[in-house]
Design a protein around this motif. Sequence first.
Motif, mmCIF file in Angstrom:
data_model
loop_
_atom_site.group_PDB
_atom_site.id
_atom_site.type_symbol
_atom_site.label_atom_id
_atom_site.label_comp_id
_atom_site.label_asym_id
_atom_site.label_seq_id
_atom_site.Cartn_x
_atom_site.Cartn_y
_atom_site.Cartn_z
ATOM 1 N N GLY A 181 -17.946 6.990 35.369
ATOM 2 C CA GLY A 181 -16.941 7.850 34.797
ATOM 3 C C GLY A 181 -17.243 9.261 35.662
ATOM 4 O O GLY A 181 -18.131 9.720 35.697
ATOM 5 N N SER A 183 -15.043 12.989 36.084
ATOM 6 C CA SER A 183 -14.255 13.938 35.207
ATOM 7 C C SER A 183 -14.205 15.144 35.715
ATOM 8 O O SER A 183 -15.443 15.732 36.030
ATOM 9 C CB SER A 183 -14.456 14.070 33.787
ATOM 10 O OG SER A 183 -13.733 15.068 33.072
ATOM 11 N N HIS A 184 -13.254 16.004 36.070
ATOM 12 C CA HIS A 184 -12.990 17.299 36.433
ATOM 13 C C HIS A 184 -12.778 18.295 35.457
ATOM 14 O O HIS A 184 -12.164 18.009 34.555
ATOM 15 C CB HIS A 184 -11.852 17.273 37.559
ATOM 16 C CG HIS A 184 -12.257 16.657 38.869
ATOM 17 N ND1 HIS A 184 -12.408 17.492 40.109
ATOM 18 C CD2 HIS A 184 -12.128 15.468 39.313
ATOM 19 C CE1 HIS A 184 -12.417 16.549 41.040
ATOM 20 N NE2 HIS A 184 -12.635 15.453 40.501
ATOM 21 N N GLN A 188 -6.876 18.138 35.312
ATOM 22 C CA GLN A 188 -6.674 16.711 35.043
ATOM 23 C C GLN A 188 -7.043 15.863 36.361
ATOM 24 O O GLN A 188 -5.923 15.897 37.295
ATOM 25 C CB GLN A 188 -5.483 16.448 34.276
ATOM 26 C CG GLN A 188 -5.529 15.122 33.767
ATOM 27 C CD GLN A 188 -4.226 14.537 33.281
ATOM 28 O OE1 GLN A 188 -3.383 14.993 33.696
ATOM 29 N NE2 GLN A 188 -4.271 13.563 32.387
ATOM 30 N N ASP A 190 -9.384 12.482 36.520
ATOM 31 C CA ASP A 190 -10.305 11.734 35.961
ATOM 32 C C ASP A 190 -10.214 10.308 36.403
ATOM 33 O O ASP A 190 -9.341 9.819 36.593
ATOM 34 C CB ASP A 190 -10.143 11.583 34.258
ATOM 35 C CG ASP A 190 -10.080 12.939 33.508
ATOM 36 O OD1 ASP A 190 -11.074 13.903 33.988
ATOM 37 O OD2 ASP A 190 -9.042 13.163 32.775
#
Length: 201
Positions: A181, A183-184, A188, A190
Amino acid sequence: MMFLFSACASQYRHLQQATGNSNCLEKFKPVFTRALYYTQVNVTGKHLSGLLLIKQMPDSSTRMVFSNEAGYKFFDFEYTQTGDFKVHQVIDQLDKKPVITTLRKDFELVMMHANVMQNGFVKKDSSGLVYYGFPEEKGYNYYITDADCSKLVNMERASNRKAVVKAVMKDYRDGIPDTIGISHTGFQFDIGLKRLEQDNL
């Protein structure tokens, strides 16, 4: 004024210098001889899903091809053994330098590419987590483990003040993580990967 100062303070300011050897991270480095993932990408309102094939080529480069179930390619990237990055194909929606640079850096982080693991240092926090840090042009890459480096807790790409990307790799099988996974934190962007069973390769 105190509020402004605290808001700008580094979230890494509590880390203390520690001893350790970053060689312990080698056991977490994915061995992508060939792996197929069901993949979802969400970037600024756009959603893409399909299959991501990661494969080591005979020349020791790593090829990364993301396509939908019908075989339409979203991108085809190559990481060469010497550290170069090549774009063989990318759809128009992703064909923007900031997007391609972000994807390159994100995957370099989780691949634990040699480019992002040089000139390391070691720090720890009050809970016992160990931060193996590696400077890059703008900020640092952190690989965070438990106290005895038996578990990779998560990975972060950070500015001097805060994490801009957080990533996890879990449930290794034959040297390859089952779940990835990315995520930033600032916008948004991801990426979620779930490895398909060997029978589906």
